[in-house]
Design a protein around this motif. Structure first.
Motif, PDB file in Angstrom:
ATOM      1  N   VAL A   5      39.791  22.741 -61.682  1.00 29.86           N
ATOM      2  CA  VAL A   5      40.497  21.985 -62.718  1.00 29.86           C
ATOM      3  C   VAL A   5      41.738  21.389 -62.082  1.00 29.86           C
ATOM      4  N   ALA A   6      41.930  20.079 -62.249  1.00 33.99           N
ATOM      5  CA  ALA A   6      43.092  19.394 -61.693  1.00 33.99           C
ATOM      6  C   ALA A   6      43.749  18.543 -62.770  1.00 33.99           C
ATOM      7  N   SER A   7      45.048  18.400 -62.686  1.00 32.88           N
ATOM      8  CA  SER A   7      45.802  17.576 -63.633  1.00 32.88           C
ATOM      9  C   SER A   7      45.947  16.158 -63.105  1.00 32.88           C
ATOM     10  N   VAL A   8      46.030  15.208 -64.032  1.00 30.37           N
ATOM     11  CA  VAL A   8      46.322  13.820 -63.702  1.00 30.37           C
ATOM     12  C   VAL A   8      47.676  13.517 -64.338  1.00 30.37           C
ATOM     13  N   SER A   9      48.631  13.107 -63.542  1.00 33.19           N
ATOM     14  CA  SER A   9      49.991  12.901 -64.036  1.00 33.19           C
ATOM     15  C   SER A   9      50.086  11.703 -64.972  1.00 33.19           C
ATOM     16  N   THR A  10      50.795  11.907 -66.078  1.00 34.00           N
ATOM     17  CA  THR A  10      51.122  10.821 -67.007  1.00 34.00           C
ATOM     18  C   THR A  10      52.629  10.737 -67.210  1.00 34.00           C
ATOM     19  N   VAL A  11      53.385  11.233 -66.250  1.00 33.69           N
ATOM     20  CA  VAL A  11      54.843  11.218 -66.340  1.00 33.69           C
ATOM     21  C   VAL A  11      55.327   9.781 -66.453  1.00 33.69           C
ATOM     22  N   LEU A  31      35.208   9.808 -61.290  1.00 29.72           N
ATOM     23  CA  LEU A  31      34.440  10.993 -61.655  1.00 29.72           C
ATOM     24  C   LEU A  31      33.072  10.911 -60.990  1.00 29.72           C
ATOM     25  N   ASP A  32      32.713  11.952 -60.291  1.00 29.34           N
ATOM     26  CA  ASP A  32      31.393  12.049 -59.692  1.00 29.34           C
ATOM     27  C   ASP A  32      30.417  12.596 -60.730  1.00 29.34           C
ATOM     28  N   PRO A  33      29.127  12.450 -60.467  1.00 27.19           N
ATOM     29  CA  PRO A  33      28.148  13.059 -61.371  1.00 27.19           C
ATOM     30  C   PRO A  33      28.434  14.553 -61.552  1.00 27.19           C
ATOM     31  N   ASP A  34      28.314  15.025 -62.771  1.00 25.72           N
ATOM     32  CA  ASP A  34      28.555  16.410 -63.162  1.00 25.72           C
ATOM     33  C   ASP A  34      30.039  16.763 -63.197  1.00 25.72           C
ATOM     34  N   GLU A  35      30.919  15.753 -63.265  1.00 29.47           N
ATOM     35  CA  GLU A  35      32.354  15.984 -63.442  1.00 29.47           C
ATOM     36  C   GLU A  35      32.764  15.489 -64.825  1.00 29.47           C
ATOM     37  N   SER A  36      33.835  16.069 -65.347  1.00 31.94           N
ATOM     38  CA  SER A  36      34.318  15.716 -66.679  1.00 31.94           C
ATOM     39  C   SER A  36      35.812  15.456 -66.637  1.00 31.94           C
ATOM     40  N   LEU A  37      36.282  14.726 -67.639  1.00 35.07           N
ATOM     41  CA  LEU A  37      37.699  14.436 -67.812  1.00 35.07           C
ATOM     42  C   LEU A  37      38.058  14.777 -69.246  1.00 35.07           C
ATOM     43  N   LEU A  38      39.139  15.550 -69.423  1.00 33.04           N
ATOM     44  CA  LEU A  38      39.637  15.900 -70.754  1.00 33.04           C
ATOM     45  C   LEU A  38      40.996  15.252 -70.946  1.00 33.04           C
ATOM     46  N   GLY A  68      33.205  27.334 -67.087  1.00 30.00           N
ATOM     47  CA  GLY A  68      32.052  26.668 -66.519  1.00 30.00           C
ATOM     48  C   GLY A  68      31.554  25.551 -67.415  1.00 30.00           C
ATOM     49  N   VAL A  69      32.376  24.550 -67.665  1.00 31.20           N
ATOM     50  CA  VAL A  69      32.065  23.510 -68.629  1.00 31.20           C
ATOM     51  C   VAL A  69      31.608  22.225 -67.924  1.00 31.20           C
ATOM     52  N   PRO A  70      30.312  22.023 -67.783  1.00 30.58           N
ATOM     53  CA  PRO A  70      29.843  20.864 -67.034  1.00 30.58           C
ATOM     54  C   PRO A  70      29.778  19.557 -67.821  1.00 30.58           C
ATOM     55  N   SER A  71      29.747  19.612 -69.139  1.00 31.70           N
ATOM     56  CA  SER A  71      29.603  18.375 -69.917  1.00 31.70           C
ATOM     57  C   SER A  71      30.786  18.183 -70.855  1.00 31.70           C
ATOM     58  N   ALA A  72      30.954  16.945 -71.305  1.00 35.76           N
ATOM     59  CA  ALA A  72      32.038  16.641 -72.242  1.00 35.76           C
ATOM     60  C   ALA A  72      31.872  17.442 -73.531  1.00 35.76           C
ATOM     61  N   GLU A  73      30.654  17.534 -74.029  1.00 33.68           N
ATOM     62  CA  GLU A  73      30.409  18.275 -75.269  1.00 33.68           C
ATOM     63  C   GLU A  73      30.783  19.750 -75.117  1.00 33.68           C
ATOM     64  N   LEU A  99      35.201  13.071 -71.473  1.00 32.44           N
ATOM     65  CA  LEU A  99      34.222  12.173 -70.872  1.00 32.44           C
ATOM     66  C   LEU A  99      33.546  12.922 -69.734  1.00 32.44           C
ATOM     67  N   SER A 100      32.277  12.668 -69.527  1.00 36.99           N
ATOM     68  CA  SER A 100      31.606  13.279 -68.388  1.00 36.99           C
ATOM     69  C   SER A 100      30.578  12.326 -67.812  1.00 36.99           C
ATOM     70  N   VAL A 101      30.285  12.524 -66.555  1.00 32.06           N
ATOM     71  CA  VAL A 101      29.277  11.734 -65.862  1.00 32.06           C
ATOM     72  C   VAL A 101      28.082  12.650 -65.642  1.00 32.06           C
ATOM     73  N   PRO A 102      26.958  12.336 -66.267  1.00 32.32           N
ATOM     74  CA  PRO A 102      25.794  13.219 -66.106  1.00 32.32           C
ATOM     75  C   PRO A 102      25.203  13.096 -64.702  1.00 32.32           C
ATOM     76  N   LEU A 103      24.450  14.104 -64.340  1.00 27.88           N
ATOM     77  CA  LEU A 103      23.699  14.039 -63.092  1.00 27.88           C
ATOM     78  C   LEU A 103      22.613  12.984 -63.252  1.00 27.88           C
ATOM     79  N   PRO A 104      22.318  12.240 -62.198  1.00 30.79           N
ATOM     80  CA  PRO A 104      21.241  11.257 -62.316  1.00 30.79           C
ATOM     81  C   PRO A 104      19.902  11.964 -62.516  1.00 30.79           C
ATOM     82  N   PRO A 105      18.994  11.313 -63.218  1.00 30.55           N
ATOM     83  CA  PRO A 105      17.683  11.946 -63.414  1.00 30.55           C
ATOM     84  C   PRO A 105      16.962  12.094 -62.074  1.00 30.55           C
TER      85      PRO A 105
END
Length: 113
Positions: A5-11, A31-38, A68-73, A99-105
């Motif tokens: 888990v990493a933070s993105v600065s909005t200062v 975001l790479d596949p299987d990564e999410s942003l909150l 272990g949260v792989p998806s946005a949902e 938001l999340s980027v799913p793994l490609p099929p």
């Protein structure tokens, strides 16, 4: 499974919708596949825990990494469960966007082992 888990600065950013000309912070992340942003408002990290302390970014990050949260949902359900467990201390308004980027099929041409 333990996640990173990493933070993105909005200062430097300001509240949008209240000020006529707010300063906004602009950043780009990939975001790479299987990564999410909150994305969340300060009500999440300022929520009070049962011991009276604010949840804070560190506790939030530990909770998310352990989940272990792989998806946005799943990420939203994890945060909702966290807030529900805080009790009445989580009274401030909290807005979330995940938001999340799913793994490609899998390609039908890939060899199955």
């Amino acid at each position: 499974m333990r996640l990173h888990v990493a933070s993105v600065s909005t200062v430097g950013g300001q509240l949008i919708g209240l000020l006529h000309e707010p300063r906004v912070v602009r950043t780009t992340i990939h975001l790479d596949p299987d990564e999410s942003l909150l994305l969340y408002t300060d009500g999440l990290v300022e929520a009070r825990t049962p011991d009276g302390d604010m949840l804070g970014q560190e506790r939030l990050a530990r909770h998310l990494a352990a989940g272990g949260v792989p998806s946005a949902e799943h990420l939203l359900h994890t945060v909702d469960g966290l807030l529900g467990g805080l009790g009445p201390g989580a009274g401030d308004d909290t807005a979330l966007l995940a938001l999340s980027v799913p793994l490609p099929p899998a390609s039908p041409h890939q060899e199955k082992r």
